[in-house]
Structure formats: C-alpha cells, structure tokens
Design an enzyme around this catalytic site. Structure first.
Site, PDB file in Angstrom:
ATOM      1  N   ILE A 181      27.925  43.184  35.552  1.00 54.98           N
ATOM      2  CA  ILE A 181      28.368  41.760  35.910  1.00 54.98           C
ATOM      3  C   ILE A 181      29.768  41.925  36.684  1.00 54.98           C
ATOM      4  O   ILE A 181      30.194  42.889  36.678  1.00 54.98           O
ATOM      5  CB  ILE A 181      28.687  40.937  34.618  1.00 54.98           C
ATOM      6  CG1 ILE A 181      29.653  41.723  33.889  1.00 54.98           C
ATOM      7  CG2 ILE A 181      27.373  40.944  33.790  1.00 54.98           C
ATOM      8  CD1 ILE A 181      30.060  40.975  32.301  1.00 54.98           C
ATOM      9  N   ASP A 182      29.879  40.889  37.402  1.00 55.96           N
ATOM     10  CA  ASP A 182      30.810  40.711  38.343  1.00 55.96           C
ATOM     11  C   ASP A 182      32.162  40.992  37.795  1.00 55.96           C
ATOM     12  O   ASP A 182      32.508  40.841  36.648  1.00 55.96           O
ATOM     13  CB  ASP A 182      30.829  39.498  39.234  1.00 55.96           C
ATOM     14  CG  ASP A 182      29.660  39.308  40.124  1.00 55.96           C
ATOM     15  OD1 ASP A 182      29.079  40.345  40.686  1.00 55.96           O
ATOM     16  OD2 ASP A 182      29.014  37.933  40.392  1.00 55.96           O
ATOM     17  N   LYS A 183      33.262  41.329  38.359  1.00 60.74           N
ATOM     18  CA  LYS A 183      34.543  41.392  38.033  1.00 60.74           C
ATOM     19  C   LYS A 183      35.281  40.232  37.357  1.00 60.74           C
ATOM     20  O   LYS A 183      35.694  40.421  36.350  1.00 60.74           O
ATOM     21  CB  LYS A 183      35.422  41.742  39.231  1.00 60.74           C
ATOM     22  CG  LYS A 183      37.140  41.863  38.946  1.00 60.74           C
ATOM     23  CD  LYS A 183      37.671  41.864  40.125  1.00 60.74           C
ATOM     24  CE  LYS A 183      39.418  41.776  40.000  1.00 60.74           C
ATOM     25  NZ  LYS A 183      40.173  41.609  41.302  1.00 60.74           N
TER      26      LYS A 183
END
Length: 304
Positions: free
Chosen positions: A137-139
C-alpha cells in the site's frame, strides 16, 4: 538504473529543483533528491544543475536513479503493530508515512527494515529488496498488509490475489457528494503517458481494474466511503475515485491540494481476509481508523 523524465507544470514555475522533484514522487525524500542533484544524476536541459535552481515550464528535467545497493538494506528494530503471526504468515498494520519496502530515497525506516529485525525467516520470491512482501500500500495509506514467511505461503497468497479471492476493504474520504449509495468502477488503469510516475484510466498498455464502493456518510463537501478491491492496480482507488469526479481528500497526486489538514490521501486499508496457506481456513482481520483520520472526519462533520 531507472531514467525518469519530469514535466514541469505551471504550478511549479520558479520553484526550487529539489522541491519539484520531491513533490513529483512522495516516496522520495528531500535529502535523497538533493544528493542525486549533487551527484549529477539530475540534468536540466541536458546540463547538470544545482539544488536551488528555479525551474521553468519548458525545462527538460531528467533523473537517472542509480541502482540500490543490496548492502544498504539492514534490519532495524521497530515497534510494529502485528495483528497476527504464525510460522507461515504475518499480518501487520502499517502506519501512515511508512514506505513498505526499500527504494531510492528510502533505504531505511521501511516496513521491510522492521520485518527483517522482527522475523528471521521471510519468503525470498521477491528478492532481497522485498522479502516477504506479497502486496503493498502507498506510503501515506495506512492499514493491513499480509506478509509471507516462506515461499509456500507467498505462492498461495499471490495465487489468491490473482484469483481475486482476497478481501481488501478500504475507508476513504473523497471530495464532493456521491449521489449513489453504492457502485462499481470498471475502468482499466495504466501509466500516464505524460507523467510516468502517475497512473490513469486508459485503454493503452493498461490492465483491468475494478473497484466497488459503498457510501457510509455524506457531508457538506465530502463523502465518506468504503471501497472494496476486486483487482489491485497501483494507486487503484485513488485513480478510480478521481475518474468518477471524486478524488480522495489530501491526495497530492490525484486531487486538489491542502483542502484538509492531512498529509497525504485519506485512505485506510481497514479489512483484510484470505485463506490461510497451510490450513485453507478463511481468516479476516480489521484495523480501526487511525486517530488522524478520525479527527479529520470530526472536522468535516462540524463544517457540515
């Protein structure tokens, strides 16, 4: 080695070169970008430049990212929020702001660095840069991730993702009022031809992408939704919600900037379910909204 061309938009006219590059990809740290510039890895109009150079709209900026040295990836003790763990799999709740695996600009402080200190055994299918990582998942997205501790578990979990049997439900706050209580976005996603660091809905060089959503609550200027992924493309929910005219609040890449006091997109991977690789039993986990997300919901509710 990766070569990236960066387009200068009007909004970045006369901004410093290091600031423009950092805003281009939220996974790059300002310190790393400045080092690339000093090392000559960044050219402007085919010439090396300085960190404080003020960019212009027609500038041709090219970044050549050097290969990440494997020796730079080290185990780091972290206070990981582990939801489940056995000999095969681990489920961890990733906080907002943490990068999942090492990449240029982030060789430390990633989830992988913490996992390497926590577990002696992680699957090696994705190599030394991404041990145990099955999906990401994105930062600036918080929430649950499944991690494989051996290759058997890794193959099983990947096969489940391909078969679309993994449950992945997200909570998101989006701009505007969605009139429908629920819906399905079925639109292929691929690389943006102009901005190669962004994804977009396109028929060219794309892959199928399906997102289901349910409206949980409507506010004066925002809608609180739950999204369920049928596929798992890069930035899928962020791209799909922008596509239907309701970009995520706080999203620096796909939505209006600084509309709410939150760093990054308002997105939380709250529910994760899958068949256990060894037992075949379905297991499901749920992580509550982070405090920052709850406070943001309270704020938009008070404004309504």
């Amino acid at each position: 080695m990766e070569v990236i061309e960066v387009k200068v938009e009007d909004v970045h006219q006369f901004e410093r070169l290091d600031k423009v590059l950092t805003s281009h990809n939220q996974d790059w740290s300002r310190t790393q970008v400045q080092q690339w510039i000093k090392n000559g890895d960044v050219t402007v109009n085919n010439q090396p430049s300085k960190v404080n150079y003020k960019v212009k709209v027609n500038d041709q900026i090219v970044l050549t990212i050097p290969e990440l040295e494997e020796s730079n990836v080290e185990a780091e003790e972290m206070d990981l929020d582990i939801y489940y763990e056995d000999e095969d799999v681990l489920v961890v709740n990733k906080p907002r702001g943490m990068v999942v695996h090492p990449a240029p600009g982030h060789t430390s402080g990633t989830l992988v660095n913490g996992l390497m200190a926590h577990c002696k055994d992680l699957s090696g299918i994705n190599g030394v840069m991404r041990p145990g990582i099955v999906h990401r998942i994105d930062k600036d997205t918080s929430g649950l991730l499944m991690v494989a501790k051996n290759d058997m578990a890794h193959e099983s979990l990947v096969n489940q993702l391909v078969a679309k049997t993994v449950t992945r439900r997200y909570r998101a706050l989006v701009h505007g009022i969605i009139p429908h209580d629920h819906g399905t976005i079925d639109a292929p996603i691929g690389r943006d031809k102009i901005d190669r660091q962004s994804m977009t809905v396109t028929e060219e060089n794309s892959r199928d992408a399906v997102t289901h959503f349910n409206v949980l609550e409507r506010f004066r200027e925002f809608t609180y939704v739950e999204c369920q992924l049928e596929t798992g493309r890069t930035h899928q929910i962020r791209v799909h919600m922008k596509y239907i005219g309701h970009p995520l609040a706080g999203d620096p890449k796909y939505g209006p900037r600084k509309t709410l006091p939150i760093d990054g997109q308002a997105l939380h991977a709250g529910v994760l379910g899958f068949e256990h690789p060894r037992t075949g039993k379905y297991v499901e986990f749920e992580a509550p909204l982070p405090k920052e997300f709850e406070e943001m919901l309270d704020l938009v509710a008070k404004r309504s």
